[in-house]
Design an enzyme around this catalytic site. Sequence first.
Site, PDB file in Angstrom:
ATOM      1  CE  LYS A  55      -3.916  -2.375   2.099  1.00 24.74           C
ATOM      2  NZ  LYS A  55      -4.754  -2.685   3.279  1.00 24.74           N
ATOM      3  CD  GLN A  99      -3.743  -4.337   6.347  1.00 23.34           C
ATOM      4  OE1 GLN A  99      -3.821  -3.291   5.711  1.00 23.34           O
ATOM      5  NE2 GLN A  99      -4.199  -5.480   5.876  1.00 23.34           N
ATOM      6  CG  ASP A 122      -9.558   0.299   4.981  1.00 24.55           C
ATOM      7  OD1 ASP A 122      -9.438  -0.218   3.857  1.00 24.55           O
ATOM      8  OD2 ASP A 122      -8.767   0.103   5.923  1.00 24.55           O
TER       9      ASP A 122
HETATM   10  N1  GUN Z   1      -7.372  -6.561   6.180  1.00 20.27           N
HETATM   11  C1  GUN Z   1      -7.813  -7.290   5.131  1.00 20.27           C
HETATM   12  N2  GUN Z   1      -8.345  -6.488   4.196  1.00 20.27           N
HETATM   13  C2  GUN Z   1      -8.225  -5.225   4.665  1.00 20.27           C
HETATM   14  C3  GUN Z   1      -8.579  -3.953   4.134  1.00 20.27           C
HETATM   15  O1  GUN Z   1      -9.132  -3.819   3.036  1.00 20.27           O
HETATM   16  N3  GUN Z   1      -8.272  -2.891   4.913  1.00 20.27           N
HETATM   17  C4  GUN Z   1      -7.682  -3.021   6.120  1.00 20.27           C
HETATM   18  N4  GUN Z   1      -7.449  -1.916   6.821  1.00 20.27           N
HETATM   19  N5  GUN Z   1      -7.352  -4.178   6.640  1.00 20.27           N
HETATM   20  C5  GUN Z   1      -7.611  -5.268   5.909  1.00 20.27           C
END
Ligand code: GUN
Length: 296
Positions: A55, A99, A122
Amino acid sequence: MDMARIIDGKALAAGIREKVARRVALLKAEHGVTPGLAVMQVGDDPASRVYTRNKAKQTVEAEMASFKFDLAAETTQKDLLRKISELNEDSRVNGILVQLPLPDRIEEHAVINAIDPAKDVDGFHTINTGLLATGQDALVPCTPLGCLMMLRDALGDLGGQKALVLGRSNIVGKPMAMLLIKENCTVTVAHSRTRDLAAEVRQADVLVAAAGRPRMVKGDWIKPGATVIDVGINRVPIGEDEKTRLVGDVDFDEAVTVAGAITPVPGGVGPMTIACLLHNTVAACCRQSGIDLPED
Ligand code: GUN
């Protein structure tokens, strides 16, 4: 035997990233604004490490400002909330992502809901889930948004399609169902407790599989000609030694002979998620700066 068309997530994601990069260049040149994304991880879950690193890397590649925080596994909820509140106030930061999963002792909802909803790229904040559920403008969770883009690419208008979402998580299943309702699909949400799952899946013109179980969906569960989006990323052993490979929630080799179109794993949904995150960050930046999202 007819084989399904393979939906190329890698190529679609590359196209989205190019559009993001063009918009970033325009925001800088015409408005003197640089979109910024903060990515936080608590602890050292190895899969999360890979995701957060990617990311941050792709944020930099789009020439946006990247802020990365790797917090110790022992970080308290109070410290995490303090850090989020700092980032909420920081005008260089337009998007904040924590995350998941978080360590057990940290309350996920408390953390997510501490993020300024305008910076919640998100789309997990209760405000954004509520906006999405009621058909209002919202920041939309990245993985379901990526799935929707792939479905639109494969099918065009989704109106009237029977869609089945397998999985009911807050990250994928529930927001995916909301998006498909908005697209005028007839939506079923199935999960581990669904009775006669195979029969339910067989009705679906559109299947989004997000159950987290390797190769759970068999070829004979799939309606001939259906469009299959496989969200699963499962690491499974091959042979006797230490080697592993990634497989989806759908048995690809079987499904590809039945479906009309299908996403591969890897190279399907995976690359779309981060591309959508970058898109959400640019959209959040524009909204915060009072700028219309630039069109090509
Ligand atoms: N863990 C698995 N998928 C995601 C996501 O799309 N965003 C975040 N923050 N954590 C995740």
